[in-house]
Scaffold this active site. Structure first.
Site, PDB file in Angstrom:
ATOM      1  N   ARG A  95      45.522  31.461  34.829  1.00  0.00           N
ATOM      2  CA  ARG A  95      45.433  30.488  36.182  1.00  0.00           C
ATOM      3  C   ARG A  95      46.678  30.302  36.764  1.00  0.00           C
ATOM      4  NH1 ARG A  95      40.556  27.970  36.454  1.00  0.00           N
ATOM      5  NH2 ARG A  95      41.618  26.376  37.632  1.00  0.00           N
ATOM      6  N   LYS A 103      43.506  46.745  44.333  1.00  0.00           N
ATOM      7  CA  LYS A 103      43.683  47.032  42.969  1.00  0.00           C
ATOM      8  C   LYS A 103      45.279  47.535  42.555  1.00  0.00           C
ATOM      9  CE  LYS A 103      41.486  45.045  41.776  1.00  0.00           C
ATOM     10  NZ  LYS A 103      40.523  44.005  42.050  1.00  0.00           N
ATOM     11  N   GLU A 110      39.391  48.344  48.452  1.00  0.00           N
ATOM     12  CA  GLU A 110      39.474  47.682  47.057  1.00  0.00           C
ATOM     13  C   GLU A 110      40.500  48.463  46.079  1.00  0.00           C
ATOM     14  OE1 GLU A 110      38.706  44.981  45.556  1.00  0.00           O
ATOM     15  OE2 GLU A 110      38.446  45.582  43.454  1.00  0.00           O
TER      16      GLU A 110
HETATM   17  O1  M6R Z   1      37.204  33.992  42.296  1.00  0.00           O
HETATM   18  P1  M6R Z   1      36.983  34.624  43.790  1.00  0.00           P
HETATM   19  O2  M6R Z   1      36.346  35.847  43.653  1.00  0.00           O
HETATM   20  O3  M6R Z   1      36.953  33.544  44.824  1.00  0.00           O
HETATM   21  O4  M6R Z   1      38.663  35.163  43.891  1.00  0.00           O
HETATM   22  C1  M6R Z   1      38.966  35.797  45.188  1.00  0.00           C
HETATM   23  C2  M6R Z   1      40.251  36.468  45.322  1.00  0.00           C
HETATM   24  O5  M6R Z   1      41.281  35.766  44.904  1.00  0.00           O
HETATM   25  C3  M6R Z   1      40.150  37.613  44.101  1.00  0.00           C
HETATM   26  O6  M6R Z   1      39.121  38.596  44.084  1.00  0.00           O
HETATM   27  C4  M6R Z   1      41.390  38.571  44.013  1.00  0.00           C
HETATM   28  O7  M6R Z   1      41.353  39.192  45.177  1.00  0.00           O
HETATM   29  C5  M6R Z   1      41.427  39.396  42.834  1.00  0.00           C
HETATM   30  N1  M6R Z   1      42.124  38.844  41.952  1.00  0.00           N
HETATM   31  C6  M6R Z   1      41.990  40.784  43.088  1.00  0.00           C
HETATM   32  O8  M6R Z   1      41.818  41.550  41.978  1.00  0.00           O
END
Ligand code: M6R
Length: 593
Positions: free
Chosen positions: A27, A470, A466
């Site tokens: 976090r 990544k 994606e």
């Molecule tokens: O928890 P969420 O799916 O809402 O988060 C959205 C994005 O912050 C999250 O998918 C982010 O792009 C990833 N950490 C990328 O790997």
């Protein structure tokens, strides 16, 4: 962002707080700190990771304490800005996750009243407000302080000489873990799994007072009861289990995630979402999400339009929540692994304002999004610790496939073929995981470049996005995902020997077109890496390197291609010695707009 923890019980708090914090580093991890009731309050905080903190923090004796791991929003990551924060006397300590939006006004008033501030944070107004209202009753003082505060918060508060923890939440997550003669507080479940699997989810507006005698929860001044829930995630699920990184472990869990998510939903007798009426009313579906979840939503658009035959609109939640328009009563799916993403929460509130039916797709039981949506579909990915989303993306795709198949208008033969293929998907993904040598070779090659393009068409266009997300996220290589046909409308000027292009070559009607794109790129001298189906010998003539993926029904190509690109990003980042699970400047749960 940020992770907060608290402990009250019959054991020494310090080591429990630090071990719980280490499970919340996803976090935020730019500094951390703890405070313990110990002949007054003693605290230690610094610009350190939790593991370093464990090594060097002085031992503080005491059985009541709070802790924090920070993702800086207000004030740089420095020791002074790290939490806990204190009042003027040092007798009140607070950890906070969220953003206090009216802190400049509050701070100025408190300064006028003689309070002295030491940090640049918004959080520091909280202990000073509590001090202002404190007349011997910590709980009352917290209640009054919160009336002055605007914004979002999950807080845990301790007071010198007070054998209690006072906690509260609004728009930021907070749970209470109920143990045997001990109670825990945390932003998220993995922090407490080592100690208990019984949790209480606090709701917005709840204030909790935890003492040796029990847990009292109040809302709007009245005492209320909140149910305890048993968490089904195991302790091991939130540990590395011998893998070098959480990300690698989570990539390897994907065959199981596919099985778990599907077995859960294919056993349902009743469809949980009424898409039938939707088709009759000639209405559309709206999908909202951020980041990787948005990319899953884009795949969802292709498969729903193909199988269900209803138009689907996909929007970035942060854009939609501020500027988007939507017809009344649209059916909206909001996708969020964490269930806490602030932009998604804001978008849901907007949708509810125009009577849209909101279905949340999330991985976290009891998350904020699941609480405000009309319905929730849970993905069964288990805890995802690495900041880079991997298995949660695949689980989201599974839910979207299942939804599309449940309402599919394709003929019975086609549906039976899709179902058959779906059952084989876990073993095909396993094959990818067991045969990654070509991916490793490509990663070693890729690691030396600073700019990369990913291109795809149709269903694999979102996978290009994606793959790029990544790679840039964990290897710090600048990567862009493009619809293959768009590359010539601008990005061609960047092609050349130092800009590799990775093509996601669908084994479907897009194949010939992407082959044309490959030749165009080759003519501009960019190194080419092609992801392609097993047995595609023809492509080798045009590209420099090949990553082989198992042949699947084209509708499932996003699954196998994504797994290959996750591994490619992982190995490339490892080659470049990057901190894979905790990339710089990021956090897993993005609770600020
Ligand atoms: O928890 P969420 O799916 O809402 O988060 C959205 C994005 O912050 C999250 O998918 C982010 O792009 C990833 N950490 C990328 O790997």
């Amino acid at each position: 962002m940020c992770g907060i923890v608290g402990y009250i019980g019959d054991k020494q708090a310090q080591s429990i707080l630090l071990s719980a914090l280490s499970m919340l580093e996803y976090r935020g991890y730019d500094s951390c700190g703890i405070a313990v009731v110990s002949n007054g309050i003693k605290s230690y905080k610094n610009v350190l990771r939790v593991a370093e903190m464990k090594e060097i923090a002085p031992q503080i004796i005491g059985t009541v304490g709070i802790g924090h791991t920070r993702w800086a929003t207000c004030g740089e990551p420095t020791r002074v800005n790290a939490h806990p924060h204190f009042d003027c006397t040092g007798n009140i300590a607070v950890v906070h996750n969220g953003v206090i939006t009216n802190y400049p006004v509050l701070k100025q008033k408190l300064i006028n009243d003689g309070h002295e501030f030491v940090s640049d944070t918004d959080t520091e107004v909280i202990p000073h407000l509590i001090e202002k209202y404190y007349k011997g009753d910590l709980e009352k003082a917290v209640e009054l302080a919160l009336l002055d505060i605007q914004g979002s918060y999950a807080i845990a508060v301790i007071g010198a000489g007070e054998n209690k923890l006072v906690v509260a939440r609004k728009d930021s997550p907070l749970i209470i873990g109920v143990g045997d003669r001990e109670t825990f507080v945390a932003s998220d479940v993995p922090a407490i799994l080592d100690y208990t699997n019984q949790v209480i989810y606090l709701d917005d507006g709840d204030i909790g007072v935890i003492t040796g005698d029990g847990i009292k929860i109040k809302k709007d001044g009245l005492e209320i009861h909140r149910e305890e829930h048993k968490i089904l995630w195991s302790v091991e699920a939130a540990q590395k289990a011998g893998y070098e990184h959480f990300m690698l472990k989570e990539i390897h869990e994907q065959p199981k995630v596919i099985r778990d998510t599907l077995s859960e939903y294919t056993q349902m007798s009743e469809p949980i979402v009424d898409l039938e009426n939707l088709r009759e009313d000639d209405r559309s579906i709206l999908i909202l999400a951020c980041g990787t979840s948005y990319n899953a939503g884009l795949v969802g658009k292709y498969i729903m339009e193909d199988l269900v035959g209803v138009p689907v609109r996909v929007e970035i939640a942060s854009e939609f929540s501020c500027y988007g328009q939507t017809p009344e009563k649209t059916l909206a799916f909001v996708i969020s692994q964490s269930g806490e993403t602030a932009d998604v929460l804001k978008a849901i509130r907007k949708l509810k304002g125009v009577q849209c039916h909101v279905v949340a797709v999330t991985n976290v039981v009891g998350s904020s999004i699941s609480r405000i949506a009309d319905q929730t579909i849970y993905t069964r990915a288990g805890p995802e610790i690495s900041v880079a989303a991997t298995k949660s993306f695949i689980a989201q795709l599974m839910v979207l496939y299942w939804l599309a198949m449940s309402y599919s208008k394709v003929d019975a033969k086609r549906l039976a073929d899709i179902l058959l293929e779906l059952r084989q998907l876990p073993s095909k993904v396993q094959w990818m995981l067991d045969n990654g040598e070509d991916i490793l070779q490509c990663a070693r090659y890729l690691a030396r470049f600073e700019n990369v393009f990913f291109i795809g068409r149709g269903l694999n266009y979102p996978i290009a996005l994606e793959g790029a997300l990544k790679l840039k996220e964990i290897s710090y290589i600048h990567a862009e995902g493009y619809a293959a046909g768009e590359l010539k409308h601008g990005p061609f000027s960047l092609l050349g020997e130092n800009t590799p292009v990775i093509t996601i070559t669908g084994q479907d009607s897009t194949y010939e077109s992407i082959l044309t794109n490959i030749k165009e790129v080759k003519a501009r001298k960019s190194p080419l890496i092609a992801l392609t189906g097993d047995g595609d010998e023809a492509i080798k003539e045009f590209v420099d390197m090949v990553i082989t993926v198992p042949r699947v029904d084209p509708i499932f190509s996003p699954v196998v291609n994504t797994v290959a690109l996750q591994l490619l990003a992982y190995y490339t980042a490892r080659e470049r010695d990057c901190p894979i699970d905790f990339p710089r400047n990021l956090a897993k749960s993005v609770t600020v707009e």
